[in-house]
Motif scaffolding. Structure first.
Motif, PDB file in Angstrom:
ATOM      1  N   TYR A 144       0.833  -1.209   0.000  1.00 37.45           N
ATOM      2  CA  TYR A 144       0.000   0.000   0.000  1.00 37.45           C
ATOM      3  C   TYR A 144       0.869   1.261   0.000  1.00 37.45           C
ATOM      4  O   TYR A 144       0.562   2.233  -0.705  1.00 37.45           O
ATOM      5  CB  TYR A 144      -0.938   0.007   1.206  1.00 37.45           C
ATOM      6  N   ASP A 145       1.949   1.243   0.774  1.00 34.52           N
ATOM      7  CA  ASP A 145       2.860   2.397   0.785  1.00 34.52           C
ATOM      8  C   ASP A 145       3.479   2.604  -0.601  1.00 34.52           C
ATOM      9  O   ASP A 145       3.676   3.742  -1.038  1.00 34.52           O
ATOM     10  CB  ASP A 145       3.977   2.175   1.810  1.00 34.52           C
ATOM     11  N   SER A 167       0.945   4.333  -2.684  1.00 39.35           N
ATOM     12  CA  SER A 167       0.791   5.735  -2.265  1.00 39.35           C
ATOM     13  C   SER A 167       1.914   6.620  -2.794  1.00 39.35           C
ATOM     14  O   SER A 167       1.713   7.824  -3.017  1.00 39.35           O
ATOM     15  CB  SER A 167       0.763   5.813  -0.729  1.00 39.35           C
TER      16      SER A 167
END
Length: 473
Positions: free
Chosen positions: A380-381, A384
């Motif tokens: 997820y990072d 992002s």
């Protein structure tokens, strides 16, 4: 050596490089000669006979920047600017580089309007770059000015509509071609076949190919035709007919043609027949980047991940040209093989060592790599921090990983983002409902299914990133 002898020797080298397909060398020779032989007033003086050769090299390489430099030299010399051969070469270069508006400007500035080669070059440019209506309009205008279309004209226009997936118009044009006294040749048939394949109309492609090889047409498929039809058999259900086409290629003595052999490797690999694909691959005298990529993808998708990595390393050691698909293939192998650190290293090397900027498919591969390994927060990072807007494949890779690892909270976020990207695709909701079912939240599963039904959503194709490969035996 006198100047004329030196120029003659240089022209022979330039022409030889171009004819042998060494287009980069041809351009190097052209510009090196200009630097060594400036004219008296301090600017370069291009050799007239060399300019079309250099422009053809630009067209082959897709090097519009070098083409523009040559164009700038031409316009400063009235004798060159009025040369029809040079003008046609400029037009063709721009058209093949995808700069159709620039090609049209060159065409409109040409003093003569009876040059069929120039008309055909522009028509082909429109057709090749998704503007078949403009290609047809130009062909009609050409006839209106007293120029009769030839086979090149007809094939260019037919090809344009075939590539655009307009079967009706392509068929009507073939009929009009016959009425105009031209019989469809191998180029016509190949255009129709390849257009159908590119638009995923595989049944139609196979029907056209059968019609072509029937005794009534008198036209034999070329290596280009065979290479075009083979993707229509690239699944297990059609492999028998694919093998029949392979047999035809052997009988026609084109099996070793680079495009044909590459397409055969790709077909067998996609059908999971990795041994057959590898045997063909090893028999090839010459391999293109396409061939290497097809074999690496085939190994990765069949679960032979370590072999795929080894083949990638061999590709590097043999000095083959790597492209963005090469890294998609090897990152896929890393993902399916659970080789996270190797995948991360290759991702960095892609940009830092090989100068290839990541595309959305590379980001999706990295999310898949991290997600399959259970490193969901890191995945997820990674999303992002992406400089590009994540697409359905990126969010889909995360959602699939969340389902596998039972992370409902992150799955809900991924599903909402995926739904925003593809609001009509039920796959995101179905995957999310699977995640909910995995943790026993049956009431929420029913709510999601009701949402799908209420919105009349459909499950769309294109979610292959969710499927794990079948391990090699």
């Amino acid at each position: 050596m006198c100047a004329s002898a030196a120029t003659s020797s240089w022209m022979k080298q330039l022409t030889s490089a171009s004819r042998q397909g060494h287009y980069g060398r041809a351009l190097h020779l052209f510009f090196a000669h200009l630097r060594l032989h400036p004219c008296d007033h301090g600017t370069v003086d291009p050799h007239p006979a060399a300019i079309p050769t250099a422009l053809r090299s630009c067209a082959r390489l897709g090097d519009a920047a070098s083409g523009r430099i040559i164009h700038a030299l031409v316009v400063t010399r009235p004798a060159l600017a009025s040369d029809a051969v040079i003008a046609t070469a400029l037009l063709d270069m721009y058209a093949k580089c995808g700069l159709v508006s620039s090609a049209r400007r060159v065409f409109d500035e040409m003093p003569r309007t009876d040059d069929l080669v120039a008309w055909n070059a522009l028509i082909a440019g429109y057709a090749r770059h998704g503007l078949p209506e403009r290609a047809l309009a130009l062909a009609v205008k050409m006839r209106g000015q007293g120029l009769r279309p030839d086979m090149v004209t007809w094939n260019a226009v037919v090809s344009g509509f075939a590539l655009a997936g307009d079967d009706q118009m392509a068929g009507d044009l073939v009929s009009a071609m016959r009425e105009d006294g031209f019989q469809p040749d191998v180029v016509t048939w190949t255009s129709l076949v390849s257009g159908s394949v590119l638009n995923f109309q595989y049944d139609r492609a196979r029907m056209l190919f059968r019609g072509m090889v029937s005794t009534g047409t008198g036209v034999r498929p070329s290596s280009a035709t065979i290479a075009s039809i083979l993707p229509a058999f690239a699944n297990v259900a059609d492999i028998r007919r694919g093998k029949e086409v392979h047999g035809y290629a052997v009988v026609a003595n084109v099996e070793q043609d680079l495009t044909v052999s590459s397409a055969l490797v790709d077909m067998y690999a996609k059908c999971g027949l990795v041994l057959e694909a590898r045997q063909l691959f090893e028999k090839m005298v010459k391999r293109s980047t396409v061939t290497w990529n097809a074999m690496i993808f085939g190994l990765a998708n069949s679960g032979h991940c370590q072999e795929a990595i080894s083949l990638f390393n061999r590709m590097l050691s043999e000095g083959a040209t790597l492209d963005h698909l090469t890294f998609t293939a090897v990152l896929t192998a890393c993902s399916y093989g659970g080789m996270v650190e190797l995948g991360k290293g290759l991702y960095r090397a892609m940009r830092e060592e090989h100068g290839i900027e990541p595309r959305l498919e590379h980001y999706a591969c990295m999310v898949h790599l991290l997600g399959r390994a259970g490193r969901l927060d890191e995945a997820y990072d990674f999303i992002s921090a992406m400089p590009l807007e994540p697409d359905c494949f990126v969010w889909g890779a995360l959602l699939g990983a969340c389902r596998s690892h039972g992370n409902v909270e992150l799955a809900e976020l991924a599903a909402s983002r995926l739904l925003a990207v593809e609001p009509a695709n039920a796959s995101s909701c179905l995957l999310f409902s699977g995640t909910l079912a995995g943790v026993g939240r049956q009431d929420d599963v029913l709510k999601v299914k009701k949402l799908v039904k209420r919105r009349r959503m459909k499950k769309l194709d294109g979610c292959s990133w969710l499927e794990a490969p079948t391990p090699g035996q």
